[in-house]
Design a protein around this motif. Structure first.
Motif, mmCIF file in Angstrom:
data_model
loop_
_atom_site.group_PDB
_atom_site.id
_atom_site.type_symbol
_atom_site.label_atom_id
_atom_site.label_comp_id
_atom_site.label_asym_id
_atom_site.label_seq_id
_atom_site.Cartn_x
_atom_site.Cartn_y
_atom_site.Cartn_z
ATOM 1 N N ALA A 55 0.813 -1.253 -0.062
ATOM 2 C CA ALA A 55 0.102 -0.166 0.053
ATOM 3 C C ALA A 55 0.791 1.354 -0.184
ATOM 4 O O ALA A 55 0.608 2.229 -0.692
ATOM 5 N N ARG A 56 1.710 1.221 0.764
ATOM 6 C CA ARG A 56 2.773 2.375 0.799
ATOM 7 C C ARG A 56 3.521 2.824 -0.581
ATOM 8 O O ARG A 56 3.576 3.796 -1.045
ATOM 9 N N LEU A 57 3.688 1.696 -1.489
ATOM 10 C CA LEU A 57 4.205 2.113 -2.864
ATOM 11 C C LEU A 57 3.021 2.442 -3.771
ATOM 12 O O LEU A 57 3.362 3.220 -4.589
ATOM 13 N N VAL A 58 1.932 2.094 -3.440
ATOM 14 C CA VAL A 58 0.788 2.550 -4.181
ATOM 15 C C VAL A 58 0.536 3.981 -4.147
ATOM 16 O O VAL A 58 0.577 4.925 -4.878
ATOM 17 N N GLY A 59 0.645 4.392 -2.608
ATOM 18 C CA GLY A 59 0.437 5.671 -2.423
ATOM 19 C C GLY A 59 1.638 6.703 -2.822
ATOM 20 O O GLY A 59 1.303 7.882 -3.351
ATOM 21 N N LEU A 60 2.935 6.151 -2.717
ATOM 22 C CA LEU A 60 4.109 7.110 -3.228
ATOM 23 C C LEU A 60 4.018 7.153 -4.751
ATOM 24 O O LEU A 60 4.270 8.048 -5.123
ATOM 25 N N ALA A 61 3.654 5.991 -5.629
ATOM 26 C CA ALA A 61 3.204 6.227 -6.966
ATOM 27 C C ALA A 61 2.056 7.372 -7.295
ATOM 28 O O ALA A 61 2.373 8.124 -8.246
ATOM 29 N N LEU A 62 1.090 7.135 -6.663
ATOM 30 C CA LEU A 62 -0.187 7.955 -7.022
ATOM 31 C C LEU A 62 0.338 9.469 -6.633
ATOM 32 O O LEU A 62 -0.138 10.301 -7.522
#
Length: 178
Positions: A127-134
């Motif tokens: 989830a952290r990687l998704v947030g950082l990407a978005l």
């Protein structure tokens, strides 16, 4: 797990077709909720439980409530429903259907190629990687999506309101002439 993916995908496709073909907006909205939930199951089976939760919370929750408010705001009448039926002629939906078939073929190819390349292993998305990407390199896309949704709602409200003004003006002129 693979069978679950295919069943959820079939439900998503079928319910999305039902959304497109329903004349009653509330019935279409119910099918849309089913479609969103099926897509959430697809995300979950692909190893992205965070995206599945976002699908349910954002789309099946917030966006559907927003659509309900737009439906209530537009207050469609029977003549509007008849006009929409005329828009569903085959010449209108053949192009999008062909493009959707191409996208479906691409999706099938990607799933099959990824399954062969990884040996069927599913890797969970953090989830952290998704947030950082978005909110990193894709922040402009997220902001533009929000602006596009807002513009669509304002446009729908404006179109619905203009028709009421014209009808109201016509009734005033008619009563003044009498």
């Amino acid at each position: 797990m693979e069978l679950t993916f295919y069943i959820a995908a079939a439900v998503a496709v079928l319910s999305t077709v039902m959304v497109i073909t329903r004349y009653n907006m509330i019935h279409a909205l119910l099918y849309l909720v089913v479609s969103f939930l099926a897509v959430a199951v697809v995300f979950f089976t692909l190893g992205a439980p965070f995206m599945a939760a976002l699908e349910v919370i954002i789309y099946a929750g917030a966006i559907v409530v927003l659509i309900i408010f737009v439906i209530m705001m537009l207050n469609m009448r029977q003549e509007d429903v008849q006009r929409e039926k005329a828009w569903l002629q085959p010449s209108t939906w053949v192009g999008p259907a062909v493009l959707s078939a191409v996208l479906l073929a691409e999706l099938v190819y990607i799933v099959v190629a990824a399954d062969v390349a990884t040996g069927g292993a599913v890797v969970a998305v953090d989830a952290r990687l998704v947030g950082l990407a978005l909110f990193g390199p894709y922040i402009i896309g997220v902001q533009l999506s929000g602006l596009l949704l807002t513009a669509g709602i304002v446009g729908a409200y404006h179109l619905g309101r203009q028709k009421k003004k014209v009808i109201h003006r016509f009734l005033q002129e008619r009563s003044a002439a009498a």
